[in-house]
Design a protein around this motif. Structure first.
Motif, PDB file in Angstrom:
ATOM      1  N   HIS A  52      62.998 -15.719  -5.676  1.00 40.34           N
ATOM      2  CA  HIS A  52      63.611 -14.562  -5.030  1.00 40.34           C
ATOM      3  C   HIS A  52      64.814 -14.104  -5.829  1.00 40.34           C
ATOM      4  N   GLY A  54      71.924 -19.257   4.022  1.00 39.54           N
ATOM      5  CA  GLY A  54      70.587 -19.183   4.613  1.00 39.54           C
ATOM      6  C   GLY A  54      70.567 -18.389   5.905  1.00 39.54           C
ATOM      7  N   ASP A  61      71.855 -14.479   4.726  1.00 36.47           N
ATOM      8  CA  ASP A  61      70.993 -13.728   3.805  1.00 36.47           C
ATOM      9  C   ASP A  61      69.509 -13.839   4.121  1.00 36.47           C
ATOM     10  N   HIS A  62      69.058 -15.000   4.607  1.00 32.29           N
ATOM     11  CA  HIS A  62      67.627 -15.172   4.862  1.00 32.29           C
ATOM     12  C   HIS A  62      67.226 -14.671   6.251  1.00 32.29           C
ATOM     13  N   HIS A  63      68.068 -14.922   7.249  1.00 31.85           N
ATOM     14  CA  HIS A  63      67.656 -14.647   8.622  1.00 31.85           C
ATOM     15  C   HIS A  63      68.313 -13.401   9.230  1.00 31.85           C
ATOM     16  N   GLN A  92      68.224 -10.520   6.180  1.00 34.26           N
ATOM     17  CA  GLN A  92      66.895 -10.487   5.550  1.00 34.26           C
ATOM     18  C   GLN A  92      66.965  -9.887   4.138  1.00 34.26           C
ATOM     19  N   HIS A 108      66.755 -11.717   1.288  1.00 32.53           N
ATOM     20  CA  HIS A 108      65.734 -12.417   0.521  1.00 32.53           C
ATOM     21  C   HIS A 108      65.339 -13.672   1.291  1.00 32.53           C
ATOM     22  N   HIS A 109      64.301 -14.319   0.789  1.00 34.90           N
ATOM     23  CA  HIS A 109      63.830 -15.565   1.391  1.00 34.90           C
ATOM     24  C   HIS A 109      63.676 -16.594   0.283  1.00 34.90           C
ATOM     25  N   GLU A 139      60.037 -15.650  -1.722  1.00 38.32           N
ATOM     26  CA  GLU A 139      59.965 -14.255  -1.280  1.00 38.32           C
ATOM     27  C   GLU A 139      58.565 -13.811  -0.892  1.00 38.32           C
ATOM     28  N   VAL A 196      59.754 -14.814   5.804  1.00 32.62           N
ATOM     29  CA  VAL A 196      60.354 -15.919   6.559  1.00 32.62           C
ATOM     30  C   VAL A 196      59.280 -17.007   6.668  1.00 32.62           C
ATOM     31  N   ASP A 243      62.469 -21.290   4.368  1.00 34.01           N
ATOM     32  CA  ASP A 243      63.775 -20.819   4.852  1.00 34.01           C
ATOM     33  C   ASP A 243      64.373 -21.812   5.843  1.00 34.01           C
TER      34      ASP A 243
END
Length: 167
Positions: A38, A111, A114-116, A119, A121-122, A125, A129, A133
């Motif tokens: 990602h 995490g 940025d991930h949840h 959103q 990136h994961h 990618e 999700v 993650d």
């Protein structure tokens, strides 16, 4: 047995801030650059066009700049802690523990945000999700726990058994 008292500044802030910086470098170098799982904004701007790739590269560069600033700040905090501690040598195990805790805090905060939440990136990618993650968040929790346990243990020269006691 009497406990030996630690004088001067704690290694905790220095180790945690250094760990945040090193966790950022680990994430950016391994996941962004080497494995290319990602980029910083790849969920919002998939790197399918040159313009998106350039924007992601700029965002990754800013992310690395943050990691560098955290590392420099951690080194400054460590330097200050060592100066304040005077003749008492710091525990390498404690510093490594707090580095791990900082890395864990990086994984957990980055995490979640940025991930949840955002959103951006994961971890991987192409899956969006995914379990990756959630494993990233879990690794943060484990690193925080293990790091703080290690960081709270002290090693006092001449007292081998004291490495297992809390001050």
């Amino acid at each position: 047995m009497a406990r030996t008292q630690v004088h001067g500044a704690s290694l905790a802030p220095a180790g945690i801030v250094l760990g945040i910086g090193l966790g950022g470098f680990f994430d950016g170098i391994l996941l962004h650059q080497i494995l290319q799982w990602h980029n910083m904004l790849s969920a919002r701007l998939p790197p399918t066009t040159m313009a998106n790739m350039k924007t992601n590269m700029m965002a990754d560069g800013l992310f690395h700049a943050f990691s560098l600033l955290a590392t420099i700040a951690g080194i400054a905090l460590l330097w200050n802690a060592l100066k304040q501690r005077g003749d008492f040598p710091p525990s390498g195990l404690a510093l490594v523990g707090y580095l791990l805790a900082g890395w864990g805090w990086f994984n957990l905060v980055e995490g979640v945000i940025d991930h949840h939440i955002l959103q951006l990136h994961h971890v991987l990618e192409t899956l969006g999700v995914s379990a990756w993650d959630w494993l990233f968040l879990a690794s943060g929790v484990v690193l925080i726990g293990v790091g703080h346990v290690m960081g709270r243990r002290r090693h006092f020269p001449g007292h081998a058994a004291s490495a297992m006691r809390r001050p």
